[in-house]
Enzyme design. Structure first.
Site, PDB file in Angstrom:
ATOM      1  N   ARG A 117       0.825  -1.229   0.000  1.00 36.74           N
ATOM      2  CA  ARG A 117       0.000   0.000   0.000  1.00 36.74           C
ATOM      3  C   ARG A 117       0.852   1.270   0.000  1.00 36.74           C
ATOM      4  NH1 ARG A 117      -3.083  -2.987   3.768  1.00 36.74           N
ATOM      5  NH2 ARG A 117      -4.834  -3.965   2.707  1.00 36.74           N
ATOM      6  N   LYS A 139       3.790  11.685 -10.843  1.00 36.35           N
ATOM      7  CA  LYS A 139       2.916  10.911 -11.726  1.00 36.35           C
ATOM      8  C   LYS A 139       3.631   9.604 -12.034  1.00 36.35           C
ATOM      9  CE  LYS A 139       0.003  14.045 -14.364  1.00 36.35           C
ATOM     10  NZ  LYS A 139      -0.285  14.563 -15.717  1.00 36.35           N
ATOM     11  N   GLU A 181      10.713  18.196 -24.009  1.00 39.28           N
ATOM     12  CA  GLU A 181      10.064  18.570 -22.733  1.00 39.28           C
ATOM     13  C   GLU A 181      10.646  19.891 -22.214  1.00 39.28           C
ATOM     14  OE1 GLU A 181       7.396  17.065 -21.780  1.00 39.28           O
ATOM     15  OE2 GLU A 181       7.550  14.899 -22.047  1.00 39.28           O
ATOM     16  N   LYS A 223       8.086  23.144 -12.999  1.00 41.12           N
ATOM     17  CA  LYS A 223       7.203  22.000 -12.739  1.00 41.12           C
ATOM     18  C   LYS A 223       6.846  21.923 -11.261  1.00 41.12           C
ATOM     19  CE  LYS A 223       6.144  17.251 -13.682  1.00 41.12           C
ATOM     20  NZ  LYS A 223       6.384  16.048 -14.433  1.00 41.12           N
ATOM     21  N   GLU A 233      -3.678  17.233 -10.297  1.00 43.44           N
ATOM     22  CA  GLU A 233      -4.224  17.701 -11.583  1.00 43.44           C
ATOM     23  C   GLU A 233      -5.733  17.925 -11.552  1.00 43.44           C
ATOM     24  OE1 GLU A 233      -2.109  16.195 -15.070  1.00 43.44           O
ATOM     25  OE2 GLU A 233      -4.032  16.177 -16.094  1.00 43.44           O
ATOM     26  N   ARG A 237      -2.396  21.978 -13.202  1.00 47.19           N
ATOM     27  CA  ARG A 237      -1.335  21.042 -13.599  1.00 47.19           C
ATOM     28  C   ARG A 237      -1.518  20.525 -15.025  1.00 47.19           C
ATOM     29  NH1 ARG A 237       1.657  16.122 -10.290  1.00 47.19           N
ATOM     30  NH2 ARG A 237       2.868  15.429 -12.064  1.00 47.19           N
ATOM     31  N   ASN A 241       0.547  19.129 -19.691  1.00 46.58           N
ATOM     32  CA  ASN A 241       0.258  18.163 -20.751  1.00 46.58           C
ATOM     33  C   ASN A 241       0.245  18.817 -22.130  1.00 46.58           C
ATOM     34  OD1 ASN A 241      -0.109  16.096 -18.834  1.00 46.58           O
ATOM     35  ND2 ASN A 241      -2.170  16.869 -18.419  1.00 46.58           N
ATOM     36  N   HIS A 244       0.694  16.815 -25.235  1.00 50.28           N
ATOM     37  CA  HIS A 244       0.723  15.395 -24.875  1.00 50.28           C
ATOM     38  C   HIS A 244      -0.490  14.601 -25.348  1.00 50.28           C
ATOM     39  CE1 HIS A 244       4.270  16.369 -22.660  1.00 50.28           C
ATOM     40  NE2 HIS A 244       4.399  15.150 -22.203  1.00 50.28           N
ATOM     41  N   HIS A 248       0.603  11.490 -27.210  1.00 52.94           N
ATOM     42  CA  HIS A 248       0.317  10.104 -26.804  1.00 52.94           C
ATOM     43  C   HIS A 248      -0.369   9.336 -27.923  1.00 52.94           C
ATOM     44  CE1 HIS A 248       0.577  10.973 -22.194  1.00 52.94           C
ATOM     45  NE2 HIS A 248       1.759  10.840 -22.753  1.00 52.94           N
ATOM     46  N   HIS A 260       8.978   8.997 -27.084  1.00 44.80           N
ATOM     47  CA  HIS A 260       8.026   9.898 -26.412  1.00 44.80           C
ATOM     48  C   HIS A 260       8.304  11.374 -26.734  1.00 44.80           C
ATOM     49  CE1 HIS A 260       5.268  11.277 -23.285  1.00 44.80           C
ATOM     50  NE2 HIS A 260       6.225  12.074 -22.851  1.00 44.80           N
TER      51      HIS A 260
HETATM   52  P1  NAD Z   1      13.451   5.726 -21.664  1.00 40.36           P
HETATM   53  O1  NAD Z   1      13.324   5.533 -20.212  1.00 40.36           O
HETATM   54  O2  NAD Z   1      12.981   4.619 -22.559  1.00 40.36           O
HETATM   55  O3  NAD Z   1      14.947   6.105 -22.016  1.00 40.36           O
HETATM   56  C1  NAD Z   1      15.280   6.370 -23.361  1.00 40.36           C
HETATM   57  C2  NAD Z   1      16.444   5.500 -23.820  1.00 40.36           C
HETATM   58  O4  NAD Z   1      17.660   5.987 -23.223  1.00 40.36           O
HETATM   59  C3  NAD Z   1      16.348   4.044 -23.399  1.00 40.36           C
HETATM   60  O5  NAD Z   1      16.834   3.236 -24.444  1.00 40.36           O
HETATM   61  C4  NAD Z   1      17.273   3.958 -22.190  1.00 40.36           C
HETATM   62  O6  NAD Z   1      17.786   2.669 -21.972  1.00 40.36           O
HETATM   63  C5  NAD Z   1      18.359   4.913 -22.601  1.00 40.36           C
HETATM   64  N1  NAD Z   1      19.134   5.514 -21.525  1.00 40.36           N
HETATM   65  C6  NAD Z   1      18.687   5.955 -20.332  1.00 40.36           C
HETATM   66  N2  NAD Z   1      19.667   6.598 -19.677  1.00 40.36           N
HETATM   67  C7  NAD Z   1      20.761   6.552 -20.458  1.00 40.36           C
HETATM   68  C8  NAD Z   1      22.079   7.035 -20.327  1.00 40.36           C
HETATM   69  N3  NAD Z   1      22.453   7.781 -19.293  1.00 40.36           N
HETATM   70  N4  NAD Z   1      22.963   6.782 -21.315  1.00 40.36           N
HETATM   71  C9  NAD Z   1      22.568   6.065 -22.416  1.00 40.36           C
HETATM   72  N5  NAD Z   1      21.339   5.599 -22.600  1.00 40.36           N
HETATM   73  C10 NAD Z   1      20.435   5.843 -21.633  1.00 40.36           C
HETATM   74  O7  NAD Z   1      12.633   7.033 -22.123  1.00 40.36           O
HETATM   75  P2  NAD Z   1      12.565   8.522 -21.566  1.00 40.36           P
HETATM   76  O8  NAD Z   1      12.526   9.363 -22.767  1.00 40.36           O
HETATM   77  O9  NAD Z   1      13.528   8.784 -20.510  1.00 40.36           O
HETATM   78  O10 NAD Z   1      11.125   8.552 -20.872  1.00 40.36           O
HETATM   79  C11 NAD Z   1       9.957   8.337 -21.607  1.00 40.36           C
HETATM   80  C12 NAD Z   1       8.913   7.795 -20.672  1.00 40.36           C
HETATM   81  O11 NAD Z   1       8.681   8.752 -19.626  1.00 40.36           O
HETATM   82  C13 NAD Z   1       7.577   7.550 -21.340  1.00 40.36           C
HETATM   83  O12 NAD Z   1       7.073   6.303 -20.929  1.00 40.36           O
HETATM   84  C14 NAD Z   1       6.705   8.679 -20.825  1.00 40.36           C
HETATM   85  O13 NAD Z   1       5.360   8.322 -20.777  1.00 40.36           O
HETATM   86  C15 NAD Z   1       7.282   8.912 -19.457  1.00 40.36           C
HETATM   87  N6  NAD Z   1       7.054  10.269 -18.923  1.00 40.36           N
HETATM   88  C16 NAD Z   1       6.567  10.385 -17.671  1.00 40.36           C
HETATM   89  C17 NAD Z   1       6.348  11.623 -17.117  1.00 40.36           C
HETATM   90  C18 NAD Z   1       5.838  11.755 -15.705  1.00 40.36           C
HETATM   91  O14 NAD Z   1       5.535  12.862 -15.272  1.00 40.36           O
HETATM   92  N7  NAD Z   1       5.750  10.671 -14.974  1.00 40.36           N
HETATM   93  C19 NAD Z   1       6.660  12.787 -17.845  1.00 40.36           C
HETATM   94  C20 NAD Z   1       7.190  12.639 -19.121  1.00 40.36           C
HETATM   95  C21 NAD Z   1       7.389  11.377 -19.651  1.00 40.36           C
HETATM   96  N1  GLY Z   2       4.233  15.315 -17.337  1.00 39.97           N
HETATM   97  C1  GLY Z   2       3.033  15.974 -16.914  1.00 39.97           C
HETATM   98  C2  GLY Z   2       2.853  16.042 -15.449  1.00 39.97           C
HETATM   99  O1  GLY Z   2       3.696  15.584 -14.710  1.00 39.97           O
HETATM  100  O2  GLY Z   2       1.861  16.531 -14.982  1.00 39.97           O
END
Ligand code: NAD
Ligand code: GLY
Length: 361
Positions: A117, A139, A181, A223, A233, A237, A241, A244, A248, A260
């Site tokens: 939990r 998030k 971003e 942020k 949100e 907030r 997006n 987005h 998405h 992404h």
């Molecule tokens: P990812 O985590 O897939 O990383 C991108 C690539 O970079 C991967 O192949 C990974 O293995 C590689 N990588 C990571 N660190 C590295 C490093 N230091 N050196 C070399 N390679 C490295 O993708 P991302 O772009 O980091 O994140 C995208 C994800 O984040 C999506 O799923 C998206 O929905 C999510 N997201 C979440 C939020 C949130 O607020 N929670 C906000 C934006 C995006």
């Molecule tokens: N990435 C959008 C949020 O965190 O609200």
């Protein structure tokens, strides 16, 4: 090094930003609880796990290495993490450490939100995208076959450690994805932020060691301010997006061919196009946005084969931010002037989708 705080009452937490923050273990190792589980992926583990483990020193921990890629954000992998945590005896006082990009951060945070939990977790983001956005704000989510991030929770990390040296190994395409971003955040903040970005774009693309931490600090601060005012949100907030809902839909439609950040970049342009079509946004802002996106090495047109406008509309209809069956979008009146609305002519959205997919209207 820059230190800042996300202000959320008793759930407030620090963010440490700069080169070498990881190795400053005394900053963060106490408060981890009796034992931790590090969640990472095969790429990050191969490049940087020794640095993290060195920082953890004698702190009892185990490591679970997941496959690389967006598909890792699945309920099946939540099960794998939970199984590992139970087998390793992680109790309620244990900690998950997310060591990777947004994929690892999102799935680790979601598992931490639900395991026993809710247990504590620390974000150690290793991509630019995760350092400027995904690791901050709580998030967390995994994907469903029918859409992105459809299963999730709000669960704040206990701390975020942003070591900009980890970015030295990030491939150019992923660095550019993170810049999407950065562009989004500074555009939604203000004209001043957008101008700062325009004047530092070259330095940022060269991964300049002064400009990069400053951009990350700016994005995290913007942020944090928004999240502090509207953690779950209920209103404000949703501005984060921007781009987005389009993004998405593109990400799902392209099935992995767009990362992404690339989908978000195109989503920003689509949001600007629609805003301009409604007469809300001056064409010069759209043009400045397009220039920044191009300078970041991001796509400004949909790659072929393009999805149909109807497919994109159907996918946008599944977005969890929609209200009462209407597609709710973040639209622009100018830098720092946003409107979150489902109240716009459907024909204008159709026009934007057809313009980008190249279908006759
Ligand atoms: P990812 O985590 O897939 O990383 C991108 C690539 O970079 C991967 O192949 C990974 O293995 C590689 N990588 C990571 N660190 C590295 C490093 N230091 N050196 C070399 N390679 C490295 O993708 P991302 O772009 O980091 O994140 C995208 C994800 O984040 C999506 O799923 C998206 O929905 C999510 N997201 C979440 C939020 C949130 O607020 N929670 C906000 C934006 C995006
Ligand atoms: N990435 C959008 C949020 O965190 O609200």
């Amino acid at each position: 090094m820059h230190d800042m705080t996300v202000q959320l009452g008793e759930r407030s937490y620090p963010i440490h930003i700069g080169p070498g923050t990881l190795s400053l273990a005394d900053h963060w190792i106490e408060g981890l609880g009796p034992r931790s589980v590090v969640i990472t992926n095969e790429i990050v583990a191969g490049l940087h796990l020794p640095a993290l483990q060195h920082a953890l020193g004698n702190h009892p921990h185990t490591v679970l290495t997941l496959p690389d890629g967006e598909r890792t954000k699945s309920l099946a992998n939540v099960d794998a993490i939970v199984r590992h945590a139970i087998e390793m005896g992680l109790g309620r006082d244990g900690t998950f450490i997310a060591f990777g990009g947004g994929v690892i951060g999102d799935i680790t945070g979601f598992t931490a939100a639900t395991f026993h939990r809710g247990v504590g977790f620390i974000q150690v983001p290793t991509t630019l995208l995760a350092q400027v956005d995904a690791s901050v704000g709580g998030k967390t989510a995994v994907n469903h076959a029918l859409g992105k991030n459809l299963i999730g929770a709000f669960h704040q990390p206990r701390r975020v450690i942003i070591d900009t040296e980890l970015l030295s190994t990030l491939p150019a395409r992923e660095f550019s994805a993170g810049m999407a971003e950065v562009i989004k955040t500074l555009l939604l903040d203000s004209e001043d932020s957008l101008r700062w970005l325009e004047s530092h774009m070259k330095a940022l693309m060269e991964r300049d060691p002064r400009a990069l931490p400053e951009a990350i600090l700016r994005c995290c601060s913007i942020k944090a301010r928004i999240v502090s005012a509207d953690e779950t949100e209920q209103g404000h907030r949703a501005q984060l997006n921007l781009g987005h809902t389009f993004g998405h839909a593109l990400e799902t439609a392209y099935g992995g061919a767009l990362v992404h950040g690339e989908a978000v970049a195109l989503g920003l342009l689509m949001a600007a196009h629609l805003s301009q079509g409604l007469g809300w946004l001056d064409a010069t802002v759209t043009q400045r946005l397009r220039s920044l996106i191009a300078a970041a090495g991001l796509p400004t047109t949909l790659p072929s084969p393009k999805p149909g406008a109807d497919t994109l509309l159907m996918l946008m209809g599944r977005d969890k931010k929609n209200l009462g069956g209407l597609v709710r979008l973040v639209l622009l009146h100018g830098p720092g002037q946003l409107e979150v609305t489902a109240d716009y002519p459907r024909a204008a959205l159709d026009l934007t989708l057809r313009e980008f997919t190249g279908e006759p209207s």
